[in-house]
Design a protein around this motif. Structure first.
Motif, PDB file in Angstrom:
ATOM      1  N   THR A  96       0.758  -1.200  -0.252  1.00  0.00           N
ATOM      2  CA  THR A  96       0.040  -0.052   0.022  1.00  0.00           C
ATOM      3  C   THR A  96       0.834   1.218   0.193  1.00  0.00           C
ATOM      4  O   THR A  96       2.181   1.229   0.378  1.00  0.00           O
ATOM      5  CB  THR A  96      -0.941   0.180   1.359  1.00  0.00           C
ATOM      6  OG1 THR A  96      -0.329  -0.055   2.502  1.00  0.00           O
ATOM      7  CG2 THR A  96      -1.791  -1.230   1.123  1.00  0.00           C
ATOM      8  N   ALA A  97       0.239   2.551  -0.348  1.00  0.00           N
ATOM      9  CA  ALA A  97       1.156   3.678  -0.518  1.00  0.00           C
ATOM     10  C   ALA A  97      -0.079   4.757  -0.295  1.00  0.00           C
ATOM     11  O   ALA A  97      -1.202   4.645  -0.474  1.00  0.00           O
ATOM     12  CB  ALA A  97       1.823   3.878  -1.849  1.00  0.00           C
ATOM     13  N   LEU A 162       4.242   7.427   8.011  1.00  0.00           N
ATOM     14  CA  LEU A 162       2.969   7.603   7.264  1.00  0.00           C
ATOM     15  C   LEU A 162       2.611   9.020   6.654  1.00  0.00           C
ATOM     16  O   LEU A 162       2.065   9.111   5.637  1.00  0.00           O
ATOM     17  CB  LEU A 162       1.999   6.909   8.180  1.00  0.00           C
ATOM     18  CG  LEU A 162       0.707   6.647   7.544  1.00  0.00           C
ATOM     19  CD1 LEU A 162       0.750   5.370   6.786  1.00  0.00           C
ATOM     20  CD2 LEU A 162      -0.397   6.097   8.525  1.00  0.00           C
ATOM     21  N   MET A 182       6.833   3.184   2.571  1.00  0.00           N
ATOM     22  CA  MET A 182       7.569   2.812   3.427  1.00  0.00           C
ATOM     23  C   MET A 182       8.710   1.723   3.112  1.00  0.00           C
ATOM     24  O   MET A 182       9.425   1.536   4.156  1.00  0.00           O
ATOM     25  CB  MET A 182       7.008   2.605   4.881  1.00  0.00           C
ATOM     26  CG  MET A 182       6.289   3.890   5.222  1.00  0.00           C
ATOM     27  SD  MET A 182       5.236   3.595   6.746  1.00  0.00           S
ATOM     28  CE  MET A 182       6.408   3.469   8.096  1.00  0.00           C
ATOM     29  N   THR A 205      -3.931   3.708  -0.642  1.00  0.00           N
ATOM     30  CA  THR A 205      -5.022   3.563   0.573  1.00  0.00           C
ATOM     31  C   THR A 205      -5.415   4.961   1.318  1.00  0.00           C
ATOM     32  O   THR A 205      -6.265   5.062   2.012  1.00  0.00           O
ATOM     33  CB  THR A 205      -4.446   2.796   1.778  1.00  0.00           C
ATOM     34  OG1 THR A 205      -2.821   3.097   1.912  1.00  0.00           O
ATOM     35  CG2 THR A 205      -4.165   1.292   1.295  1.00  0.00           C
ATOM     36  N   ASN A 214      -4.033  10.302   7.348  1.00  0.00           N
ATOM     37  CA  ASN A 214      -3.838   9.156   6.591  1.00  0.00           C
ATOM     38  C   ASN A 214      -4.063   8.031   7.403  1.00  0.00           C
ATOM     39  O   ASN A 214      -4.487   7.039   6.748  1.00  0.00           O
ATOM     40  CB  ASN A 214      -2.109   9.301   6.182  1.00  0.00           C
ATOM     41  CG  ASN A 214      -1.907  10.471   5.370  1.00  0.00           C
ATOM     42  OD1 ASN A 214      -1.676  11.650   5.878  1.00  0.00           O
ATOM     43  ND2 ASN A 214      -1.805  10.403   4.043  1.00  0.00           N
TER      44      ASN A 214
HETATM   45  N1  ADE Z   1       1.521   3.217   3.097  1.00  0.00           N
HETATM   46  C1  ADE Z   1       0.208   3.283   2.899  1.00  0.00           C
HETATM   47  N2  ADE Z   1      -0.041   4.544   3.099  1.00  0.00           N
HETATM   48  C2  ADE Z   1       1.119   5.214   3.126  1.00  0.00           C
HETATM   49  C3  ADE Z   1       1.789   6.662   3.387  1.00  0.00           C
HETATM   50  N3  ADE Z   1       0.861   7.592   3.298  1.00  0.00           N
HETATM   51  N4  ADE Z   1       2.726   6.970   3.635  1.00  0.00           N
HETATM   52  C4  ADE Z   1       3.751   5.740   3.739  1.00  0.00           C
HETATM   53  N5  ADE Z   1       3.571   4.734   3.666  1.00  0.00           N
HETATM   54  C5  ADE Z   1       2.156   4.250   3.384  1.00  0.00           C
END
Ligand code: ADE
Length: 247
Positions: A96-97, A162, A182, A205, A214
């Motif tokens: 996820t990111a 995050l 991350m 996400t 977040n």
């Molecule tokens: N994984 C999911 N959401 C994230 C975010 N906003 N920053 C870093 N890693 C994540």
């Protein structure tokens, strides 16, 4: 920096941080648990996807806090262990990111890292060390992979947090990144040191430019986003099993 091509087939390792991210793809592939090196917290599964042996390598739980070990250090250890023990031809960082609505991001959107992944929270203001800190690790290429699996290509940026600090934001904007995670750059750096081609597939996400935090968004969207990631990841593995770019 020049792009690298990969030869498909043989062994592909997918490095993931959280069981919640990995479980849908493990189920979709019918992967079976395999042993990890003695004393390691990682959890590995393996299966065959057409001509490729696929290993799903999850970092494992943190020994002290008992939670999934997210972040660069566990990802480096897991990646190095997978490379040392299973000798993959390609490593994929998947998970996820965070994203940005202002850059076209939306919850559930899937990005294929291209043309590189970077770090946004290592600032070393000394010539050469500054570039070393940022990283900029090139990704392997595989034909029309992004279009074939319905992912958008873009720069992925990695840090240990995050949220997004003002310092991070400046570096991320300068890099034109579309996804913030991350692990990707940590996995990429390990692959570069050990000479293994690298790719990253990330699903959004949470967004950094909307009012909700977040953490709230991540928690609310983790399951649905991970299910979407699994669909794209299975398509990516099938594509890589079939295509032999540059070979
Ligand atoms: N994984 C999911 N959401 C994230 C975010 N906003 N920053 C870093 N890693 C994540």
């Amino acid at each position: 920096m020049s792009e690298r091509t990969i030869v498909s087939g043989r062994t592909i390792a997918v490095v993931m941080a959280m069981p919640d991210e990995a479980d849908p793809v493990i189920a979709a592939l019918g992967a079976e648990p395999i042993p990890v090196p003695t004393g390691r917290p990682h959890r590995w599964w393996a299966t065959q996807v057409e001509s490729a042996r696929v290993v799903i390598a999850v970092n494992g739980d943190d020994r002290r806090f008992g939670i999934p070990a997210v972040g660069p250090e566990p990802a480096v250890l897991n990646t190095a262990a997978v490379i040392d023990h299973l000798h993959p031809d390609l490593v994929i960082s998947a998970g996820t990111a965070g994203g940005w609505a202002s850059r076209g991001g939306s919850i559930g959107k899937v990005y294929l890292a291209h043309p590189h992944v970077i770090r946004h929270d290592r600032r070393i203001d000394i010539p050469v060390f500054d570039e070393f800190g940022l990283g900029s690790f090139p990704v392997a290429t595989a034909g029309e992979l992004a279009a074939a699996i319905g992912a958008e290509p873009g720069v992925v940026t990695t840090g240990g947090s995050l949220d997004e600090s003002p310092h991070d934001r400046r570096i991320i904007e300068a890099a034109g990144a579309v996804a913030k995670d991350m692990e990707a750059a940590a996995v990429a750096h390990t692959c570069e040191i050990l000479g293994v081609p690298f790719m990253a597939l990330k699903v959004i996400t949470d967004l950094h430019d909307v009012p909700a935090t977040n953490a709230e968004q991540f928690t609310a969207n983790l399951a649905t986003a991970s299910a979407r990631l699994a669909g794209h990841l299975v398509a990516m593995l099938r594509y890589l099993a079939h295509h032999n770019p540059g070979a």
